[in-house]
Design a protein around this motif. Structure first.
Motif, PDB file in Angstrom:
ATOM      1  N   LYS A   1      11.364  34.842  73.592  1.00 25.95           N
ATOM      2  CA  LYS A   1      11.726  33.540  72.992  1.00 25.95           C
ATOM      3  C   LYS A   1      13.192  33.475  72.577  1.00 25.95           C
TER       4      LYS A   1
ATOM      5  N   GLU B   1      14.956  33.027  87.466  1.00 31.78           N
ATOM      6  CA  GLU B   1      13.835  32.907  86.523  1.00 31.78           C
ATOM      7  C   GLU B   1      13.108  34.237  86.353  1.00 31.78           C
TER       8      GLU B   1
ATOM      9  N   ASP C   1       8.157  26.178  80.603  1.00 32.64           N
ATOM     10  CA  ASP C   1       8.809  25.854  81.893  1.00 32.64           C
ATOM     11  C   ASP C   1       8.302  26.785  82.986  1.00 32.64           C
ATOM     12  N   ILE C   2       8.173  28.056  82.626  1.00 31.82           N
ATOM     13  CA  ILE C   2       7.687  29.041  83.596  1.00 31.82           C
ATOM     14  C   ILE C   2       6.250  28.691  84.011  1.00 31.82           C
TER      15      ILE C   2
ATOM     16  N   ALA D   1      18.467  29.390  74.779  1.00 35.33           N
ATOM     17  CA  ALA D   1      19.037  29.123  76.107  1.00 35.33           C
ATOM     18  C   ALA D   1      20.438  29.716  76.232  1.00 35.33           C
TER      19      ALA D   1
ATOM     20  N   GLN E   1      20.205  33.365  76.811  1.00 33.75           N
ATOM     21  CA  GLN E   1      19.705  33.583  78.182  1.00 33.75           C
ATOM     22  C   GLN E   1      20.843  33.419  79.188  1.00 33.75           C
TER      23      GLN E   1
ATOM     24  N   ILE F   1      12.663  35.247  78.089  1.00 38.78           N
ATOM     25  CA  ILE F   1      11.768  34.100  77.853  1.00 38.78           C
ATOM     26  C   ILE F   1      10.568  34.552  77.022  1.00 38.78           C
TER      27      ILE F   1
ATOM     28  N   MET G   1      15.431  28.112  78.941  1.00 33.50           N
ATOM     29  CA  MET G   1      14.141  28.111  79.644  1.00 33.50           C
ATOM     30  C   MET G   1      13.060  28.725  78.745  1.00 33.50           C
ATOM     31  N   THR G   2      11.924  28.075  78.693  1.00 33.20           N
ATOM     32  CA  THR G   2      10.841  28.581  77.839  1.00 33.20           C
ATOM     33  C   THR G   2       9.657  29.007  78.694  1.00 33.20           C
ATOM     34  N   PHE G   3       8.672  29.601  78.042  1.00 35.43           N
ATOM     35  CA  PHE G   3       7.503  30.022  78.799  1.00 35.43           C
ATOM     36  C   PHE G   3       6.755  28.813  79.356  1.00 35.43           C
TER      37      PHE G   3
END
Lengths: 253, 572
Positions: free
Chosen positions: A114, A104, B5-6, A117, A120, A111, B1-3
């Motif tokens: 933006k 993460e 989720d963070i 997925a 990413q 992230i 994953m998005t902000f």
């Protein structure tokens, strides 16, 4: 075109009513795919230079262009967006978020940008393989060693494929063996992806992994040394230059 | 994953920080909401139902709780935002814009603040409900009950919203102006040794060396701690002041009950009411175990403003020595100057008694001659016997008789009083409102009311000081919790260079002493002078000071015991 082109950078601070000139007309160019280091004694302005080059701080005078785009005079908001797309950063104390896993942390730039997925996932796999830390992906930051943390930080820095990565004493918290591992890792990323690196360090061993070392003294880039043979002889050249500039051993190690 | 989720992961990881901020918000708003619900209650603030000297005590804690909210929330907000500095420093270095940062912080802050407000309004309601339940069912004060007061919720909402918004703008603004480098290094920043510590080092070097490690914890975050110590001391001082007042007011109530009731039972025979023979009342009293030793019958005339009594009658029946000339009168103020209340003692200079016949004032006297009763006017004039006869002959005024009873033992007279009251009410054949006007008054009833008021006051004070001391504890405890991460890091370092677990525990315990005790000591000392002046109006200044001091010492003792018993290894 240069990855980084800084011209005539000046910066001063007000301390206890006095003006301290930290940078006095610094000119610096880093070619695409080049790996360079800036060395200098304590208080020579290395960190200030790095902050100005990354847009964390603004210069009093001069221009900074990355990938040909001048961003020194942009607003703070615009500089942040510029940093997101064009720069990566590696810190001495890693600056990884303890609340997130290795994976993460590495994904953070994408992230914030933006990205989908799929993008990413693909980017993460590529970087993890290149760094050889695939087995650490789901580990917490407190569970891994200093060297592994710095590799995760390198991974985070290259994740958005920036023009250039800046390192602020990236091996300052590591022992010699781990320093070697981390620097080799950076060199590999540099050679594979063609991303330029500019590292600020006081460690000769770390600097010897770069292609070129620039010496900052009294707010100016005084000299530079290029790697022409092996690392051993490059280290000797760096040391000689440092002694020639009047730096003692205390400033070097 | 998005902000998002963070953000969720950050929330889970830093849950303690969010919870602490949430609890700080809840407790401060709860405290104020509870007091607002009490002081907005119309029945509680009605002087006819609750003595204003009791209900008035709600204002000081209400103001303190408002001040607590105004100062505590911004400090909590600052601590919360400070704990997020490194995270946001990293985000900014990776290219998060300040606008995005503000938006995320604002979103988090709003969610925490609104949920805390909802919880606080509910908790404040429950607390105030319990408060009214205890005074209604526990103490037995009728006429007062919990009421939905939208004003209280509105005031709480407005104050809370204004303070949290201002706190966010102020602290968030500072946060956003910080440079990225400063944000990244925020948790490692050290502070210079302050002048106070330098002075201590000079004055008591041996002591400072011995407790060097404990003081190294205390030296941190000087500005925040100076504010917290000051405010905690003010809260303790207010609590000690209230407790001192409570200790003096309770005996004051009882003393007033006795002073204002020189006779054990009083009723008026006037306007055709209570006309049954005195002997009947005496017989009923005796039937109920109360022996009347003496009954004094004092003729009086009353109009809308004054009771008029004859100096001759007063001298003969009550044993006074008033010498009033014809055409004159004496203003009689039936007050105890040391009862702690302000009284209007403006004398009347002249009154017209019949046609053009006027009486002039011959001066005034402050003395309680007989009990208060609804059938007596508020003010009394003592006149010459011949003027009294003129007054009695005037049919525009009411003429009657006060019956003043002295019992062998007034303490046991309640049953007899009730029986006589019932007998008189039955014989009067009037409606309830009229009955109230002519009802007898007695020392035992007034004493019982005073006891009930005293119990109410004690409960109110225990409730209020309990909440205030909780606030004081929270003020200190929340800051220790906010520094927990930093303390843990320091503890790890101390262990690394060879400090034993036991030694670290001792240091942290000593640190806790230095955190909790100074505000208690300072607050107690701070309360002494105001307590003296406040209670001196009852003639109990010294008792007030003593009560406040004892309260402070007990608090300090409890804290010392609790701190000694607290886990020696806990950093909190």
């Amino acid at each position: 075109m240069h990855a980084l082109n800084a011209s005539n950078i000046s910066k001063s601070y007000q301390t206890s009513g006095e003006t301290a000139k930290v940078l006095r007309g610094v000119n610096l160019q880093i070619a695409r795919g080049e790996m360079a280091a800036v060395m200098g004694p304590s208080g020579s302005g290395k960190t200030t230079l790095l902050h100005v080059l990354t847009g964390i701080d603004t210069p009093d005078d001069g221009d900074v262009a990355i990938g040909g785009e001048n961003f020194a005079q942009l607003s703070e908001e615009e500089r942040a967006l510029f940093r997101r797309k064009h720069m990566g950063m590696i810190f001495q104390d890693f600056q990884l978020l303890e609340s997130l896993t290795v994976k993460e942390n590495m994904l953070l730039p994408l992230i914030l940008d933006k990205k989908d997925a799929d993008v990413q996932k693909a980017a993460l796999e590529k970087v993890m393989d290149a760094l050889g830390i695939g087995d650490l992906a789901d580990k917490g930051i407190m569970e891994i060693s200093g060297g592994q943390k710095q590799r995760a930080a390198i991974g985070r820095a290259v994740m958005n494929e920036p023009e250039i990565i800046f390192g602020d004493e990236p091996t300052g918290s590591l022992d010699r063996k781990t320093t070697g591992d981390v620097m080799r890792c950076m060199v590999r990323m540099n050679r594979q992806s063609g991303i330029s690196f500019l590292i600020v360090t006081h460690d000769v061993y770390t600097a010897s992994f770069c292609d070129r070392v620039l010496f900052l003294q009294d707010g100016k880039l005084a000299l530079e040394v290029k790697k022409e043979k092996d690392e051993k002889s490059f280290q000797e050249d760096i040391l000689k230059t440092l002694y020639a500039l009047g730096g003692g051993r205390d400033d070097l190690f | 994953m998005t902000f998002f989720d963070i953000s969720k992961k950050m929330l889970r990881f830093g849950f303690d920080r969010y919870r602490l901020y949430f609890l700080c918000n809840v407790s401060a708003a709860t405290l104020f909401c509870c007091f607002a619900l009490i002081f907005s209650n119309p029945a509680f603030m009605n002087g006819q139902i609750v003595n204003s000297s009791i209900s008035g005590n709600i204002f000081l804690p209400a103001v303190v709780s408002a001040v607590f909210l105004i100062f505590f929330l911004p400090v909590s907000c600052q601590a919360f935002l400070s704990s997020r500095k490194q995270e946001y420093g990293v985000m900014f270095s990776l290219g998060m814009s300040r606008k995005e940062g503000v938006f995320h912080l604002f979103f988090e802050h709003t969610v925490v603040s609104l949920s805390a407000l909802a919880a606080a309004l509910a908790a404040g309601t429950v607390l105030s409900f319990l408060f009214f339940a205890v005074i209604l069912y526990g103490i037995g004060i009728t006429g007062v009950q919990w009421q939905f007061c939208s004003e209280a919720y509105k005031i709480t909402f407005i104050l809370y919203a204004a303070v949290t918004a201002a706190a966010f703008v102020w602290n968030g603004g500072k946060f956003m102006r910080d440079k990225i480098g400063i944000l990244l290094k925020a948790k490692y920043r050290s502070e210079k040794t302050g002048k106070f510590f330098k002075l201590l080092n000079r004055l008591v070097p041996g002591y400072m060396n011995r407790h060097f490690v404990a003081w190294s914890f205390v030296r941190r975050h000087k500005k925040v701690w100076i504010f917290k110590y000051t405010f905690a001391a003010v809260i303790v001082a207010a609590a000690a002041l209230l407790m001192g007042s409570c200790i003096t007011m309770y005996p004051g109530f009882l003393r007033d009950a006795e002073n204002y009731s020189p006779y054990d039972m009083v009723y008026a025979q006037i306007d055709g009411m209570n006309q049954d023979p005195i002997q009947e009342a005496v017989r009923i009293l005796e039937q109920n175990g109360t022996k009347a030793d003496q009954v004094i019958r004092l003729p009086y005339v009353r109009d809308g403003s004054f009771n008029y009594i004859s100096a001759a009658d007063v001298n003969k029946s009550i044993g006074c020595n008033y010498q009033i000339q014809e055409g004159e009168f004496l203003n009689l103020f039936q007050y105890d100057p040391k009862d702690g209340y302000e009284h209007n003692m403006q004398p009347v200079s002249a009154v017209t008694i019949s046609g053009n016949q006027k009486l002039r004032s011959a001066g005034s006297d402050v003395r309680i001659l007989f009990n208060q009763n609804a059938a007596f006017a508020d003010r009394t004039l003592i006149v010459n016997a011949s003027d009294f006869e003129t007054l009695r002959a005037d049919t525009t005024r009411s003429a009657g008789c006060m019956n003043l009873f002295v019992f062998a033992q007034w303490e046991n007279s309640y049953q007899g009083i009730c029986a006589v009251k019932e007998y008189l009410q039955n014989s009067n054949h009037t409606d309830d409102e009229e009955q109230h006007y002519y009802a007898l008054s007695s020392k035992v009833e007034r004493y019982r009311d005073a006891e009930k008021s005293g119990q109410f006051l004690i409960f109110l004070m225990v409730f209020v000081t309990g909440l205030m001391l909780s606030a004081e504890f929270l003020l200190i405890h929340s800051q220790i919790q906010a520094e927990r991460e930093e303390t843990d890091r320091a503890v790890r370092s101390l262990k690394l260079f060879g400090m034993a677990e036991r030694e670290i525990g001792k240091c942290l315990r000593y640190r806790n002493f230095l955190r909790f005790l100074p505000p208690l000591i300072a607050g107690t000392i701070l309360s002494l002078l105001p307590s003296y002046y406040l209670n001196e109006s009852y003639g109990m200044g010294k008792l007030g000071v003593l009560a406040g001091a004892v309260f402070g010492i007990v608090l300090i003792f409890i804290n010392v015991v609790l701190l000694c018993r607290a886990g020696s290894t806990s950093s909190g």
